[in-house]
Motif scaffolding. Structure first.
Motif, PDB file in Angstrom:
ATOM      1  N   ALA A  14       0.835  -1.204   0.000  1.00  0.00           N
ATOM      2  CA  ALA A  14       0.000   0.000   0.000  1.00  0.00           C
ATOM      3  C   ALA A  14       0.869   1.252   0.000  1.00  0.00           C
ATOM      4  CB  ALA A  14      -0.925  -0.007   1.215  1.00  0.00           C
ATOM      5  N   ARG A  15       1.931   1.217   0.788  1.00  0.00           N
ATOM      6  CA  ARG A  15       2.833   2.379   0.838  1.00  0.00           C
ATOM      7  C   ARG A  15       3.552   2.552  -0.496  1.00  0.00           C
ATOM      8  NH1 ARG A  15       5.228   4.854   5.416  1.00  0.00           N
ATOM      9  NH2 ARG A  15       6.076   6.853   4.747  1.00  0.00           N
ATOM     10  N   GLN A  16       3.921   1.460  -1.142  1.00  0.00           N
ATOM     11  CA  GLN A  16       4.558   1.549  -2.458  1.00  0.00           C
ATOM     12  C   GLN A  16       3.594   2.166  -3.482  1.00  0.00           C
ATOM     13  OE1 GLN A  16       7.556   1.156  -2.147  1.00  0.00           O
ATOM     14  NE2 GLN A  16       8.295  -0.874  -1.576  1.00  0.00           N
ATOM     15  N   PRO A  37      12.513  -1.742   5.903  1.00  0.00           N
ATOM     16  CA  PRO A  37      12.255  -0.400   6.447  1.00  0.00           C
ATOM     17  C   PRO A  37      13.075   0.673   5.742  1.00  0.00           C
ATOM     18  CG  PRO A  37      13.694  -1.624   7.920  1.00  0.00           C
ATOM     19  CD  PRO A  37      13.305  -2.578   6.837  1.00  0.00           C
ATOM     20  N   TRP A  38      12.453   1.830   5.514  1.00  0.00           N
ATOM     21  CA  TRP A  38      13.104   2.866   4.734  1.00  0.00           C
ATOM     22  C   TRP A  38      13.479   4.078   5.580  1.00  0.00           C
ATOM     23  CZ3 TRP A  38       8.660   0.975   1.765  1.00  0.00           C
ATOM     24  CH2 TRP A  38       7.449   1.271   2.381  1.00  0.00           C
ATOM     25  N   ASN A  86      18.353  16.381   0.537  1.00  0.00           N
ATOM     26  CA  ASN A  86      18.326  16.082   1.965  1.00  0.00           C
ATOM     27  C   ASN A  86      16.988  15.513   2.425  1.00  0.00           C
ATOM     28  OD1 ASN A  86      20.952  16.933   2.336  1.00  0.00           O
ATOM     29  ND2 ASN A  86      20.372  19.034   2.803  1.00  0.00           N
ATOM     30  N   TYR A  87      15.952  15.689   1.624  1.00  0.00           N
ATOM     31  CA  TYR A  87      14.610  15.334   2.074  1.00  0.00           C
ATOM     32  C   TYR A  87      13.957  14.203   1.306  1.00  0.00           C
ATOM     33  CZ  TYR A  87      14.946  19.560   4.842  1.00  0.00           C
ATOM     34  OH  TYR A  87      15.347  20.504   5.743  1.00  0.00           O
ATOM     35  N   PHE A  88      14.338  13.960   0.094  1.00  0.00           N
ATOM     36  CA  PHE A  88      13.740  12.849  -0.642  1.00  0.00           C
ATOM     37  C   PHE A  88      14.647  12.425  -1.786  1.00  0.00           C
ATOM     38  CE2 PHE A  88      12.589  15.378  -4.277  1.00  0.00           C
ATOM     39  CZ  PHE A  88      12.191  16.606  -3.775  1.00  0.00           C
ATOM     40  N   ASP A 132      -3.961   0.925  24.190  1.00  0.00           N
ATOM     41  CA  ASP A 132      -2.666   1.453  24.647  1.00  0.00           C
ATOM     42  C   ASP A 132      -2.034   2.410  23.632  1.00  0.00           C
ATOM     43  OD1 ASP A 132      -1.647  -0.603  22.844  1.00  0.00           O
ATOM     44  OD2 ASP A 132      -1.661  -1.994  24.541  1.00  0.00           O
ATOM     45  N   VAL A 133      -1.586   1.904  22.484  1.00  0.00           N
ATOM     46  CA  VAL A 133      -0.833   2.718  21.528  1.00  0.00           C
ATOM     47  C   VAL A 133      -1.767   3.337  20.490  1.00  0.00           C
ATOM     48  CG1 VAL A 133       1.000   2.667  19.785  1.00  0.00           C
ATOM     49  CG2 VAL A 133       1.192   1.254  21.853  1.00  0.00           C
ATOM     50  N   GLU A 134      -1.540   4.618  20.180  1.00  0.00           N
ATOM     51  CA  GLU A 134      -2.353   5.300  19.174  1.00  0.00           C
ATOM     52  C   GLU A 134      -1.843   5.002  17.752  1.00  0.00           C
ATOM     53  OE1 GLU A 134      -4.867   6.803  18.037  1.00  0.00           O
ATOM     54  OE2 GLU A 134      -5.906   6.613  19.943  1.00  0.00           O
ATOM     55  N   TRP A 135      -2.653   5.403  16.751  1.00  0.00           N
ATOM     56  CA  TRP A 135      -2.310   5.119  15.367  1.00  0.00           C
ATOM     57  C   TRP A 135      -1.023   5.827  14.946  1.00  0.00           C
ATOM     58  CZ3 TRP A 135      -1.602   7.912  10.796  1.00  0.00           C
ATOM     59  CH2 TRP A 135      -1.565   7.165   9.610  1.00  0.00           C
ATOM     60  N   TYR A 136      -0.217   5.130  14.184  1.00  0.00           N
ATOM     61  CA  TYR A 136       0.959   5.703  13.554  1.00  0.00           C
ATOM     62  C   TYR A 136       1.176   4.970  12.231  1.00  0.00           C
ATOM     63  CZ  TYR A 136       3.298   1.557  15.514  1.00  0.00           C
ATOM     64  OH  TYR A 136       3.650   0.270  15.855  1.00  0.00           O
ATOM     65  N   GLU A 137       1.953   5.543  11.357  1.00  0.00           N
ATOM     66  CA  GLU A 137       2.156   4.960  10.033  1.00  0.00           C
ATOM     67  C   GLU A 137       3.459   4.173   9.996  1.00  0.00           C
ATOM     68  OE1 GLU A 137       1.326   6.482   5.567  1.00  0.00           O
ATOM     69  OE2 GLU A 137       2.782   7.647   6.709  1.00  0.00           O
ATOM     70  N   ASP A 138       3.349   2.869   9.869  1.00  0.00           N
ATOM     71  CA  ASP A 138       4.523   2.002   9.777  1.00  0.00           C
ATOM     72  C   ASP A 138       4.055   0.643   9.276  1.00  0.00           C
ATOM     73  OD1 ASP A 138       7.144   1.066  10.024  1.00  0.00           O
ATOM     74  OD2 ASP A 138       6.746   0.284  12.029  1.00  0.00           O
ATOM     75  N   PRO A 139       4.343   0.231   8.052  1.00  0.00           N
ATOM     76  CA  PRO A 139       5.114   1.032   7.083  1.00  0.00           C
ATOM     77  C   PRO A 139       4.280   2.164   6.480  1.00  0.00           C
ATOM     78  CG  PRO A 139       4.385  -1.035   6.124  1.00  0.00           C
ATOM     79  CD  PRO A 139       4.006  -1.107   7.563  1.00  0.00           C
TER      80      PRO A 139
END
Length: 426
Positions: free
Chosen positions: A124-126, A219-220, A200-202, A419-426
């Motif tokens: 999905a990330r790709q 992982p990137w 430096n950014y992408f 416990d843990v909130e949403w985050y994007e990984d991957p």
């Protein structure tokens, strides 16, 4: 005489009061009628406030009775528009067809990833990167999944999902002087300097004119910002973008995977709560990376307290909970002390009570259907409870948001974390 005069005065006052009340009632009814048709500019602020309060009460009552909410049309239109853009980009765009993002097999650990939902989220990330950089996503014919069915007639992505490729791309990126660059005046150029590969950014190459580039391997780099999708991301946020991407991909299962999901899905009522209880090999990570104690946060009673809260504040008729878990002890908990609830779960699923890393490894070849069914049932639940540490729960909430676009406003709190909130990984 004075008594008669006083009585007449009282009668007159009462008559006036009655007339005033009748006028106010008539005005109230008129306001109700006007508010349901249009809002006149000459209505004073007090009446506008009254109208607003009345309308909010109407909305609240209607929502509780019919489970319908106002303002859904806008989010429905946005989702349909975005889904059409994704489809056009991948399958119809002549611009993207000339620019390819190629997903190669993983270079480590036998070329596969540890989890079913992990590899889905990576893809999905790709796809998100490809869309953001105006490239068509291609998946190498050498790409493999650890979750392919043993008797699958195809391999790789197409064993579990419908093809995304127009062709089977296998050529690696040409980073030599023979790399194809179009004119800098081309709308494809993004103004990228042809002698730069990185900033430096992408990674400049994804935006540049090279016709085919390899997708990054997870992982990137945490600084990677090559998958921002304007203006949608600024308007709707990162979670909404991911929910749309995964919705697009999840809607395209292979015939084998679709059949597995259909055969495995248990009978459920129209409304139910979904639990995802991850309680095996990621417990140590929860302590190490998030400083949380799973014995507290993922205690079954904690999940049930949230379910009770959902029922008391949303719909007292909800009495069914679908439980998706990797721990057999959690299934045992459903039979202890919850007489007002009905619990539903898949019967033939690989579960364990161990915390050993990748304990499920030996069962990957037959696990795709079971995991996909859990996710699909969670996708359709009215409310979800779980931990965003898990890829399964993150994916389920993302899919659930897109699935219920016609049912609930995206701003409504329906996904609860223990416990843990949403985050994007991957």
């Amino acid at each position: 005489m004075k008594s008669n005069s006083l009585s007449s005065l009282v009668l007159m006052v009462n008559a006036v009061a009655l007339i005033v009340n009748l006028v106010l009632i008539f005005r109230y009814l008129l306001v109700v009628k006007l508010f349901n048709t249009y809002t006149p500019a000459n209505i004073d602020d007090n009446i506008m406030n009254l109208m607003t309060m009345m309308k909010e009460q109407q909305i609240s009552t209607r929502s509780q009775q019919n489970h319908t909410y106002p303002g859904l049309e806008s989010q429905i239109t946005s989702q349909e528009t975005f889904q059409n853009l994704l489809h056009h980009h991948q399958f119809s765009s002549s611009d993207a067809a000339e620019r390819v993002l190629l997903v190669q097999p993983r270079s480590k650990k036998g070329g596969v990833y540890d989890g079913f939902t992990l590899e889905f989220q990576i893809m999905a990330r790709q796809f998100q990167i490809a869309f953001a950089t105006n490239r068509r996503l291609e998946i190498s014919s050498q790409w493999r999944s650890a979750y392919e069915f043993p008797d699958c007639t195809t391999t790789g992505w197409t064993c579990l999902w419908q093809p995304l490729n127009g062709t089977n791309a296998t050529t690696k990126t040409d980073t030599s002087s023979q790399a194809i660059f179009k004119s800098l005046s081309s709308k494809q150029s993004y103004g990228i300097l042809p002698n730069r590969d990185r900033s430096n950014y992408f990674n400049v190459q994804y935006f540049g004119n090279t016709s085919l580039v390899n997708a990054p391997e997870w992982p990137w780099d945490s600084k990677q910002t090559i998958d921002i999708i304007p203006h949608w991301e600024r308007t709707y946020g990162r979670f909404w973008i991911r929910s749309q991407i995964v919705h697009f991909l999840w809607s395209r299962p292979s015939s084998d995977l679709r059949r597995e999901i259909e055969e495995r899905t248990p009978a459920l009522p129209e409304q139910y709560i979904g639990f995802h209880i991850r309680y095996s090999d990621n417990i140590a990570d929860l302590n190490t990376f998030f400083a949380r104690d799973a014995k507290v946060t993922r205690n079954f009673a904690h999940f049930m307290s949230i379910a009770e809260s959902i029922r008391s504040t949303s719909d007292n008729s909800i009495d069914t909970i679908f439980v998706a878990t990797d721990n057999s002890n959690m299934i045992d908990e459903t039979a202890r002390g919850w007489p007002d609830w009905n619990f539903v779960f898949q019967k033939e699923v690989q579960r364990s009570t161990t915390t050993k890393r990748t304990w499920y490894k030996s069962g990957r070849g037959t696990a795709a259907g079971a995991i996909a069914t859990d996710v699909d049932v969670l996708r359709r639940a009215n409310f979800l409870v779980g931990s965003f540490q898990s890829n399964v729960y993150r994916l389920s909430t993302e899919l659930n948001t897109a699935y219920h676009v016609r049912t609930y406003p995206t701003t409504m709190e329906r996904h609860f974390s223990v416990d843990v909130e949403w985050y994007e990984d991957p």
